[in-house]
Scaffold this active site. Sequence first.
Site, PDB file in Angstrom:
ATOM      1  N   LYS A   1       0.785  -1.027  -0.081  1.00  0.00           N
ATOM      2  CA  LYS A   1      -0.018   0.079  -0.087  1.00  0.00           C
ATOM      3  C   LYS A   1       0.870   1.280   0.082  1.00  0.00           C
ATOM      4  O   LYS A   1       0.410   2.233  -0.669  1.00  0.00           O
ATOM      5  CB  LYS A   1      -0.992   0.095   1.046  1.00  0.00           C
ATOM      6  CG  LYS A   1      -2.184  -1.082   0.886  1.00  0.00           C
ATOM      7  CD  LYS A   1      -3.446  -0.625   1.841  1.00  0.00           C
ATOM      8  CE  LYS A   1      -4.413  -1.684   1.258  1.00  0.00           C
ATOM      9  NZ  LYS A   1      -5.880  -1.342   1.754  1.00  0.00           N
TER      10      LYS A   1
ATOM     11  N   LYS B   1      -3.796  -9.689  -6.473  1.00  0.00           N
ATOM     12  CA  LYS B   1      -5.047  -9.881  -5.948  1.00  0.00           C
ATOM     13  C   LYS B   1      -6.213  -8.810  -6.461  1.00  0.00           C
ATOM     14  O   LYS B   1      -5.797  -7.772  -6.523  1.00  0.00           O
ATOM     15  CB  LYS B   1      -5.068 -10.225  -4.307  1.00  0.00           C
ATOM     16  CG  LYS B   1      -5.288  -8.983  -3.580  1.00  0.00           C
ATOM     17  CD  LYS B   1      -5.630  -9.064  -2.150  1.00  0.00           C
ATOM     18  CE  LYS B   1      -6.164  -7.739  -1.407  1.00  0.00           C
ATOM     19  NZ  LYS B   1      -6.960  -7.787  -0.571  1.00  0.00           N
TER      20      LYS B   1
ATOM     21  N   LYS C   1     -10.956  -4.045  -4.382  1.00  0.00           N
ATOM     22  CA  LYS C   1     -11.734  -3.003  -4.641  1.00  0.00           C
ATOM     23  C   LYS C   1     -11.218  -1.539  -4.886  1.00  0.00           C
ATOM     24  O   LYS C   1     -11.884  -0.837  -5.649  1.00  0.00           O
ATOM     25  CB  LYS C   1     -12.752  -2.905  -3.603  1.00  0.00           C
ATOM     26  CG  LYS C   1     -12.353  -2.604  -2.336  1.00  0.00           C
ATOM     27  CD  LYS C   1     -13.415  -2.590  -1.166  1.00  0.00           C
ATOM     28  CE  LYS C   1     -13.325  -3.333   0.162  1.00  0.00           C
ATOM     29  NZ  LYS C   1     -12.216  -3.072   0.844  1.00  0.00           N
TER      30      LYS C   1
HETATM   31  P1  ATP Z   1      -8.644  -2.655  -0.557  1.00  0.00           P
HETATM   32  O1  ATP Z   1      -8.417  -2.910  -1.921  1.00  0.00           O
HETATM   33  O2  ATP Z   1      -9.272  -1.313  -0.012  1.00  0.00           O
HETATM   34  O3  ATP Z   1      -7.311  -2.890   0.024  1.00  0.00           O
HETATM   35  P2  ATP Z   1      -9.877  -5.084  -0.378  1.00  0.00           P
HETATM   36  O4  ATP Z   1     -10.751  -5.547  -1.694  1.00  0.00           O
HETATM   37  O5  ATP Z   1      -8.690  -5.844  -0.227  1.00  0.00           O
HETATM   38  O6  ATP Z   1      -9.689  -3.905  -0.007  1.00  0.00           O
HETATM   39  P3  ATP Z   1     -10.385  -5.588   2.396  1.00  0.00           P
HETATM   40  O7  ATP Z   1     -11.465  -4.745   3.080  1.00  0.00           O
HETATM   41  O8  ATP Z   1      -9.140  -5.302   2.807  1.00  0.00           O
HETATM   42  O9  ATP Z   1     -10.559  -5.617   0.660  1.00  0.00           O
HETATM   43  O10 ATP Z   1     -10.911  -7.100   2.813  1.00  0.00           O
HETATM   44  C1  ATP Z   1     -12.038  -7.622   3.234  1.00  0.00           C
HETATM   45  C2  ATP Z   1     -12.015  -9.300   3.482  1.00  0.00           C
HETATM   46  O11 ATP Z   1     -11.867  -9.626   1.976  1.00  0.00           O
HETATM   47  C3  ATP Z   1     -10.789  -9.771   3.965  1.00  0.00           C
HETATM   48  O12 ATP Z   1     -11.090 -10.768   4.779  1.00  0.00           O
HETATM   49  C4  ATP Z   1      -9.954  -9.912   2.781  1.00  0.00           C
HETATM   50  O13 ATP Z   1      -8.952 -11.093   3.017  1.00  0.00           O
HETATM   51  C5  ATP Z   1     -11.061 -10.422   1.922  1.00  0.00           C
HETATM   52  N1  ATP Z   1     -10.515 -10.202   0.523  1.00  0.00           N
HETATM   53  C6  ATP Z   1     -10.197  -9.352  -0.107  1.00  0.00           C
HETATM   54  N2  ATP Z   1      -9.735  -9.381  -1.545  1.00  0.00           N
HETATM   55  C7  ATP Z   1      -9.712 -10.796  -1.590  1.00  0.00           C
HETATM   56  C8  ATP Z   1      -9.447 -11.594  -2.848  1.00  0.00           C
HETATM   57  N3  ATP Z   1      -9.024 -10.925  -3.753  1.00  0.00           N
HETATM   58  N4  ATP Z   1      -9.539 -12.788  -2.590  1.00  0.00           N
HETATM   59  C9  ATP Z   1     -10.086 -13.664  -1.350  1.00  0.00           C
HETATM   60  N5  ATP Z   1     -10.379 -12.787  -0.467  1.00  0.00           N
HETATM   61  C10 ATP Z   1     -10.231 -11.209  -0.500  1.00  0.00           C
END
Ligand code: ATP
Length: 336
Positions: free
Chosen positions: A118, A200, A203
């Site tokens: 990040k 990965k 969002k």
């Molecule tokens: P950001 O992009 O804002 O960092 P993010 O999409 O990675 O956000 P988080 O809010 O950080 O989402 O994650 C919420 C939950 O969703 C966590 O348990 C995280 O492990 C899961 N998660 C997020 N992205 C993935 C993915 N690509 N595959 C599986 N699990 C995910």
Amino acid sequence: MAGETEKKKIIFSGVQPSGNLTLGNYLGALKNWSILQDEYNCFYCVVDMHAITVKQEPASLRRRTLETLAVYIASGIDPEKVTLFVQSHVSAHAELAWVLNCSTMFGELSRMTQFKDKSAKNESNINAGLFTYPVLMAADILLYQTDLVPVGADQKQHIEIARDIAERFNNTYSPTFVIPEPYIGKTGMRIMSLTEPDKKMSKSDENANSYILILDDKDTIIKKFKRAVTDSNTVVRYENGGGIANLLNIYCSCTGKTIEEAEKEFEGKGYGDFKLAVGEVCADSLEPVRQKFDELIKDTAYLESILKSGAEKASRQAYKTLDKVYRKVGFYKLPR
Ligand code: ATP
Ligand code: LTN
């Protein structure tokens, strides 16, 4: 029956309202959350305080907080069974995070891969909150004496540091916190970007074609899968890795089939047919969520009532733990 509820093991998890929720959030987290809700005493939180470690537009953050709650419920999480609340509504999270900051080492925070990723992405805003993000996450988990934390694979390192912080505190003072375990599902634990399959799905990615949103309509979903990056092979085999392995994972997470079953099903078929099939099963799994969301989001009063009782329930448990912690570290308590 009340006694039974008390004996249930405790689950805590959260999603940041930092963007619209993706298929990764759904398959990696929310789907497991709803599976676990009958067996455990669950606290599911909208972690708005974590979201501001990256720049957020205030009006969008406010709107997305309620939308995230609506997505939780639309995904099958039952507000009658679990405690749903917003992190900033229970100030014990910030208070415990401060105490735990003083039991966390600079060196161990420097090793966190999410911080490295990040800060590389947000070079102009490498703030202290981004660095101490895992400490606030440890506070979230430890406040509720959590046994199990259902997350995607990317969060494993953060659960490990939460365990280390808890153990250190318990050893320094006396047993105070339950040591939490991660719960990472088999499929769906790491959904990758559709455009860069070595990253990965996230969002906050700038490229909208890299992710499927839980609220995308069927046409959009099919179009995004059509464009998904694969490889130069033509056979649908997991061992080809990259984009194809990711699409197989998504297909299996949505259908409950095994990789072998899916490979067999697409024997002799090309990537075009396969991508269309993935799009179809994905759209079919998300359609009921989208419909329920559309209904829920119109009812602000209902959503607010859930958050109000959620914050009350969460506060009761959280302050019990915080009181203990304040006493153990030696904060002076005035007589009541
Ligand atoms: P950001 O992009 O804002 O960092 P993010 O999409 O990675 O956000 P988080 O809010 O950080 O989402 O994650 C919420 C939950 O969703 C966590 O348990 C995280 O492990 C899961 N998660 C997020 N992205 C993935 C993915 N690509 N595959 C599986 N699990 C995910
Ligand atoms: N860091 C998590 C979100 C999060 C969380 C938590 C998950 C914040 N606090 C406590 C589980 C338990 C993420 O998914 N990025």
